[in-house]
Design an enzyme around this catalytic site. Structure first.
Site, short mmCIF file in Angstrom:
data_model
loop_
_atom_site.label_atom_id
_atom_site.label_comp_id
_atom_site.label_asym_id
_atom_site.label_seq_id
_atom_site.Cartn_x
_atom_site.Cartn_y
_atom_site.Cartn_z
N TYR A 217 -6.34 6.94 3.64
CA TYR A 217 -6.51 5.86 2.67
C TYR A 217 -5.82 4.58 3.15
CZ TYR A 217 -5.37 2.57 -0.83
OH TYR A 217 -5.19 1.37 -1.45
N GLU B 196 0.82 -1.22 0.00
CA GLU B 196 0.00 0.00 0.00
C GLU B 196 0.85 1.26 0.00
OE1 GLU B 196 -2.97 0.30 -0.69
OE2 GLU B 196 -3.67 -1.76 -0.52
N ASP C 289 -9.59 6.12 -2.55
CA ASP C 289 -8.43 6.54 -3.35
C ASP C 289 -8.96 7.15 -4.64
OD1 ASP C 289 -9.38 4.35 -4.70
OD2 ASP C 289 -7.39 3.70 -5.33
#
Length: 352
Positions: free
Chosen positions: A128, A45, A146
DNA sequence: TAAACGTGGCC
DNA sequence: TGGCCAAGTTT
């Protein structure tokens, strides 16, 4: 009220079309109750922030091979991690990656915290990423927002408000759709949909699992959403990079300060980057200006970097930076703009 | 709130 | 060639 039907459509599509990515757990393993490794979810991520899957793949493989868990990464040398990140961009991510790994080890016993709220306190983890890790690794029904989710929501609900103003509205819509079951798969499903079907330019509405639910498609203007406020033009800045090679083959490099552009990265000594920079060679030498210049575009300006090269004696004492022996210098450890400058210098030195 | 912060691919 | 775009965070 949750839009159960929509999330079920999306999950059914995901079960058939999910991309096989190195940080994901396959359907068979998932059915066997195997959860994704929080370390790999976190690392992926962070790498994927503002970055494409194609660009991340090789870096993810290199990092997980060299540092297979958070304790190993926490114990790494700063310079090794920065070098391994070179070329991926947004280098604050790499600095925060190390800070976060060390904080997980020292403050959380080497295990990632399992809630969105706790994840948010860690360096480099924002709204996020906290949601993504909580949902994917820990099954918390956190809402992931996102760029993909913003685009899908704007089209699904025909939101005409331009970004970034529309952000709150789109987040609220996304929250409405987030299911309590399989929230991690759902998050990845929306992002996969955005990456492969509901794309920015020419969305493939004809094969979209949500085509019957989509207000913008019905109105015939899906491709025009989300609207965005106009961007500021990028100015062009200029600079000079100084590439000195000692006669034993060592290269003069400096580690840039942690703050600011290319922070913490290795690079050639340069002037400042401005409209008309004053010359600032790192040591007196017979500097030769190359015919070509390195052109590079950063997020908020264009750079035209002149390159000067010099061969200097072993007794040289530079004002800044330090010499790196030829056998320990790898151009791949440099950020791209610095590698471009090196490539120009190397081509010239080859021709001499 | 707005600006800073990278890079590579695509059209 | 040049602008747009990509799984954002920090200050």
């Amino acid at each position: 009220m949750r839009d159960t039907l929509l999330s079920e459509h999306l999950l059914a599509w995901y079960d058939r079309h999910a991309r096989d990515l190195p940080w994901r757990v396959g359907p068979a393993d998932r059915a066997a109750g195997i959860r994704p490794d929080p370390y790999r979810v976190w690392l992926s991520e962070i790498m994927l922030q503002q970055t494409t899957v194609a660009a991340v793949r090789s870096y993810f493989h290199a990092f997980t091979t060299r540092w297979p868990n958070v304790a190993a990464l926490a114990a790494a040398e700063d310079a090794d991690v920065m070098a391994a990140w070179a070329g991926l961009g947004y280098y604050a991510r790499a600095r925060n990656l190390l800070k976060c790994a060390r904080q997980v080890v020292t403050e959380h016993g080497g295990r990632f915290p399992e809630t969105r709220e706790a994840l948010l306190t860690l360096p480099g983890i924002g709204p996020y990423t906290a949601s993504a890790i909580a949902a994917i690794a820990f099954d918390e029904p956190a809402t992931v927002v996102d760029g993909n989710v913003e685009r899908v929501m704007a089209r699904l609900h025909d939101v005409q408000t331009p970004l970034p103003t529309a952000k709150k509205e789109l987040t609220a819509l996304a929250e409405r759709h987030t299911p309590n079951e399989r929230p991690g798969d759902y998050a990845q499903a929306v992002m996969d949909l955005g990456a492969t079907i509901c794309t920015p330019k020419s969305p493939a509405c004809g094969i979209c699992p949500l085509r019957e639910d989509c207000d913008a498609r019905r109105a015939g203007h899906a491709a025009e959403l989300p609207r965005k406020l106009p961007k500021k033009p990028k100015p062009t800045r200029h600079g000079i990079a100084y590439i000195a090679r000692r006669d034993d083959g060592a290269w003069l490099l400096e580690t840039r300060p942690d703050k600011g552009l290319l922070g913490g990265m290795l690079g050639w000594p340069t002037t400042d980057w401005s409209d008309d920079p004053a010359p600032a060679p790192p040591l007196p030498a017979d500097w030769q200006t190359l015919d070509a210049e390195a052109r590079h575009t950063f997020t908020h300006f264009h750079l035209r970097l002149a390159v000067q090269i010099a061969t200097v004696p072993a007794t040289s004492a530079p004002d800044r930076g330090q010499f790196h022996p030829a056998n320990s210098f790898r151009p791949a450890d440099l950020p791209t703009v610095m590698r471009k400058a090196f490539d120009l210098a190397a081509a010239t030195l080859r021709d001499l």
